[in-house]
Design a protein around this motif. Structure first.
Motif, PDB file in Angstrom:
ATOM      1  N   ALA A  84      19.400-102.790  55.898  1.00 37.48           N
ATOM      2  CA  ALA A  84      19.666-104.240  55.341  1.00 37.48           C
ATOM      3  C   ALA A  84      20.436-104.988  56.337  1.00 37.48           C
ATOM      4  O   ALA A  84      20.680-105.891  56.541  1.00 37.48           O
ATOM      5  CB  ALA A  84      20.206-103.958  54.135  1.00 37.48           C
ATOM      6  N   GLU A  85      21.530-104.018  57.096  1.00 35.10           N
ATOM      7  CA  GLU A  85      22.486-104.612  58.070  1.00 35.10           C
ATOM      8  C   GLU A  85      21.649-104.983  59.098  1.00 35.10           C
ATOM      9  O   GLU A  85      22.117-105.908  59.902  1.00 35.10           O
ATOM     10  CB  GLU A  85      23.647-103.415  58.157  1.00 35.10           C
ATOM     11  N   VAL A  86      20.704-104.134  59.688  1.00 36.41           N
ATOM     12  CA  VAL A  86      20.280-104.657  61.100  1.00 36.41           C
ATOM     13  C   VAL A  86      19.456-106.024  60.672  1.00 36.41           C
ATOM     14  O   VAL A  86      19.181-106.875  61.588  1.00 36.41           O
ATOM     15  CB  VAL A  86      19.350-103.513  61.560  1.00 36.41           C
ATOM     16  N   GLU A  87      18.557-105.673  59.586  1.00 36.57           N
ATOM     17  CA  GLU A  87      17.751-107.223  59.431  1.00 36.57           C
ATOM     18  C   GLU A  87      18.519-108.238  59.104  1.00 36.57           C
ATOM     19  O   GLU A  87      18.402-109.307  59.448  1.00 36.57           O
ATOM     20  CB  GLU A  87      17.148-106.777  57.887  1.00 36.57           C
ATOM     21  N   ALA A  88      19.938-107.971  58.494  1.00 39.09           N
ATOM     22  CA  ALA A  88      20.490-109.319  58.244  1.00 39.09           C
ATOM     23  C   ALA A  88      21.421-109.778  59.423  1.00 39.09           C
ATOM     24  O   ALA A  88      21.372-111.013  59.895  1.00 39.09           O
ATOM     25  CB  ALA A  88      21.768-109.019  57.447  1.00 39.09           C
ATOM     26  N   ALA A  89      21.404-108.921  60.533  1.00 38.32           N
ATOM     27  CA  ALA A  89      22.046-109.212  61.690  1.00 38.32           C
ATOM     28  C   ALA A  89      21.049-110.183  62.608  1.00 38.32           C
ATOM     29  O   ALA A  89      21.304-111.099  63.459  1.00 38.32           O
ATOM     30  CB  ALA A  89      22.605-108.039  62.648  1.00 38.32           C
ATOM     31  N   SER A 149      19.296 -95.201  58.029  1.00 34.70           N
ATOM     32  CA  SER A 149      19.713 -95.573  59.029  1.00 34.70           C
ATOM     33  C   SER A 149      18.831 -96.351  60.097  1.00 34.70           C
ATOM     34  O   SER A 149      17.642 -95.673  60.026  1.00 34.70           O
ATOM     35  CB  SER A 149      20.372 -94.593  59.884  1.00 34.70           C
ATOM     36  N   LEU A 150      19.216 -97.229  60.697  1.00 36.67           N
ATOM     37  CA  LEU A 150      18.174 -98.097  61.892  1.00 36.67           C
ATOM     38  C   LEU A 150      18.990 -98.470  63.090  1.00 36.67           C
ATOM     39  O   LEU A 150      19.898 -98.976  62.907  1.00 36.67           O
ATOM     40  CB  LEU A 150      17.441 -99.180  61.138  1.00 36.67           C
ATOM     41  N   VAL A 151      18.067 -98.490  64.121  1.00 43.00           N
ATOM     42  CA  VAL A 151      18.809 -98.822  65.310  1.00 43.00           C
ATOM     43  C   VAL A 151      17.841 -99.818  66.041  1.00 43.00           C
ATOM     44  O   VAL A 151      16.520 -99.380  66.199  1.00 43.00           O
ATOM     45  CB  VAL A 151      19.390 -97.932  66.450  1.00 43.00           C
ATOM     46  N   GLU A 190      21.074-106.497  77.329  1.00 45.35           N
ATOM     47  CA  GLU A 190      20.830-105.536  76.509  1.00 45.35           C
ATOM     48  C   GLU A 190      21.771-105.510  75.155  1.00 45.35           C
ATOM     49  O   GLU A 190      23.077-105.336  75.258  1.00 45.35           O
ATOM     50  CB  GLU A 190      21.136-104.342  77.313  1.00 45.35           C
ATOM     51  N   THR A 191      20.977-105.089  74.092  1.00 45.72           N
ATOM     52  CA  THR A 191      21.762-104.810  72.954  1.00 45.72           C
ATOM     53  C   THR A 191      21.167-103.862  72.144  1.00 45.72           C
ATOM     54  O   THR A 191      20.183-103.568  71.829  1.00 45.72           O
ATOM     55  CB  THR A 191      21.569-106.327  72.157  1.00 45.72           C
ATOM     56  N   TYR A 192      22.290-103.185  71.320  1.00 43.18           N
ATOM     57  CA  TYR A 192      21.709-102.253  70.339  1.00 43.18           C
ATOM     58  C   TYR A 192      22.249-102.551  69.098  1.00 43.18           C
ATOM     59  O   TYR A 192      23.690-103.081  69.118  1.00 43.18           O
ATOM     60  CB  TYR A 192      22.592-100.788  70.762  1.00 43.18           C
ATOM     61  N   ILE A 244       9.176-109.197  64.884  1.00 42.27           N
ATOM     62  CA  ILE A 244      10.501-108.344  64.461  1.00 42.27           C
ATOM     63  C   ILE A 244      10.879-108.566  62.990  1.00 42.27           C
ATOM     64  O   ILE A 244      11.162-107.734  62.115  1.00 42.27           O
ATOM     65  CB  ILE A 244      11.612-108.518  65.356  1.00 42.27           C
ATOM     66  N   VAL A 245      11.009-110.062  62.699  1.00 46.30           N
ATOM     67  CA  VAL A 245      11.398-110.265  61.230  1.00 46.30           C
ATOM     68  C   VAL A 245      10.589-109.818  60.112  1.00 46.30           C
ATOM     69  O   VAL A 245      11.171-109.402  59.103  1.00 46.30           O
ATOM     70  CB  VAL A 245      11.438-111.768  61.178  1.00 46.30           C
ATOM     71  N   ASP A 246       9.308-109.905  60.321  1.00 49.26           N
ATOM     72  CA  ASP A 246       8.378-109.377  59.403  1.00 49.26           C
ATOM     73  C   ASP A 246       8.284-107.778  59.235  1.00 49.26           C
ATOM     74  O   ASP A 246       8.413-107.078  58.286  1.00 49.26           O
ATOM     75  CB  ASP A 246       6.918-109.787  59.428  1.00 49.26           C
ATOM     76  N   ALA A 247       8.588-107.077  60.634  1.00 50.22           N
ATOM     77  CA  ALA A 247       8.469-105.599  60.590  1.00 50.22           C
ATOM     78  C   ALA A 247       9.814-105.150  59.834  1.00 50.22           C
ATOM     79  O   ALA A 247       9.771-104.105  58.887  1.00 50.22           O
ATOM     80  CB  ALA A 247       8.626-105.384  62.000  1.00 50.22           C
ATOM     81  N   LEU A 248      10.857-105.943  60.138  1.00 50.14           N
ATOM     82  CA  LEU A 248      12.280-105.489  59.365  1.00 50.14           C
ATOM     83  C   LEU A 248      12.012-105.561  57.839  1.00 50.14           C
ATOM     84  O   LEU A 248      12.546-105.003  57.117  1.00 50.14           O
ATOM     85  CB  LEU A 248      13.361-106.264  59.870  1.00 50.14           C
TER      86      LEU A 248
END
Length: 283
Positions: free
Chosen positions: A206-211, A186-188, A198-200, A170-174
């Motif tokens: 950039a924000e999803v990657e940072a989280a 936008s990404l979810v 369960e998490t969304y 997941i880290v490499d994909a992001l």
């Protein structure tokens, strides 16, 4: 002697997490068929044991599907009815079963697909991205170079894009999504759907990657990535600004890559810009 009636192959979805999500019809079919073909008999055995189902269970997965299909069809033609299940969700959606269903159809064996759980539709319905049109891209390639090539081919895709991804990638994909589509698309990320954790995670790439980078817990479990489609221009005939951008990008990039990026920036069609730029260069 009369030939026995041909049996039916049932495609039976199973829960993607919460065991209560299985339907009454699915349970009835699993109890009534002569045998159940499962992707992983140990995993599916736990589900069947939970519901007190003791039918014959045999393995049918990506490594043996082609070898076992003829035997399965033979059993169906002898009048037995069989069910096909995967580890979770709806069979054939990034899971084995395509060869079997194709060959059953060709042999005139009835195939009945039951509705039920599917991570794609579950994730999309809770993501808050456009769902009127979407494309399912399955698992991204494991190797970085091929993954980036796949993503580059989707630069101008206007529909919401849905991917499955594994925790260890997941880290490499992001990172590759960020490098390919930029920081602001936008990404979810939907994780552990229907389960306790369960998490969304939603926002920009950039924000999803940072989280995800900030919390190792967000790097665990089953994952669905949903990426907003490329923005579309309200005036698709106005290619002037896009061509100007393309020419600037052309100083540093190959024509195909420059056309893809300019198309994304201005909401134009990549192929149209490519052809116009190619004609201009030839002139």
């Amino acid at each position: 002697m009369a030939q026995p009636a041909v049996g039916t192959l049932y495609i039976v979805p199973t829960p993607i997490g919460n065991l209560a999500d299985i339907s009454e019809r699915a349970l009835a079919v699993l109890r009534e068929v002569n045998a159940i073909a499962a992707e992983d008999t140990r995993h599916s055995g736990q589900l069947l044991q939970h519901y007190g189902i003791r039918n014959e269970l045999f393995a049918l997965h990506e490594h043996n599907e082609r070898q076992r299909t003829a035997h399965v069809i033979e059993r169906l033609q002898q009048g037995q009815s069989l069910a096909l299940i995967s580890d979770a969700g709806t069979p054939l959606i990034s899971d084995p079963g395509y060869v079997l269903v194709q060959q059953c159809r060709a042999a005139g064996v009835p195939v009945v697909a039951l509705p039920g759980p599917c991570a794609i539709t579950t994730a999309l319905s809770g993501a808050g991205l456009a769902t009127d049109r979407f494309t399912f891209e399955g698992f991204l390639p494991a190797k970085g170079q091929q993954r980036r090539k796949t993503l580059n081919a989707l630069l101008a895709e206007p529909r919401t894009m849905v991917f499955y991804e594994s925790p260890h990638r997941i880290v490499d994909a992001l990172a590759d999504l960020h490098a390919t589509f930029g920081a602001e698309r936008s990404l979810v990320l939907a994780r552990e759907l229907t389960k306790q954790f369960e998490t969304y995670l939603s926002g920009t790439i950039a924000e999803v990657e940072a989280a995800v980078l900030a919390d190792s817990n967000q790097q665990r479990g089953e994952m669905v990535l949903m990426l907003a489609g490329a923005p579309q221009s309200t005036n698709s005939d106005d290619t002037g600004p896009a061509l100007a951008t393309l020419q600037l990008l052309r100083r540093e990039l190959p024509l195909k890559k420059a056309a893809a990026l300019a198309a994304e920036i201005h909401g134009q069609r990549k192929n149209t810009l490519y052809q116009l730029a190619l004609e201009a260069e030839n002139e």
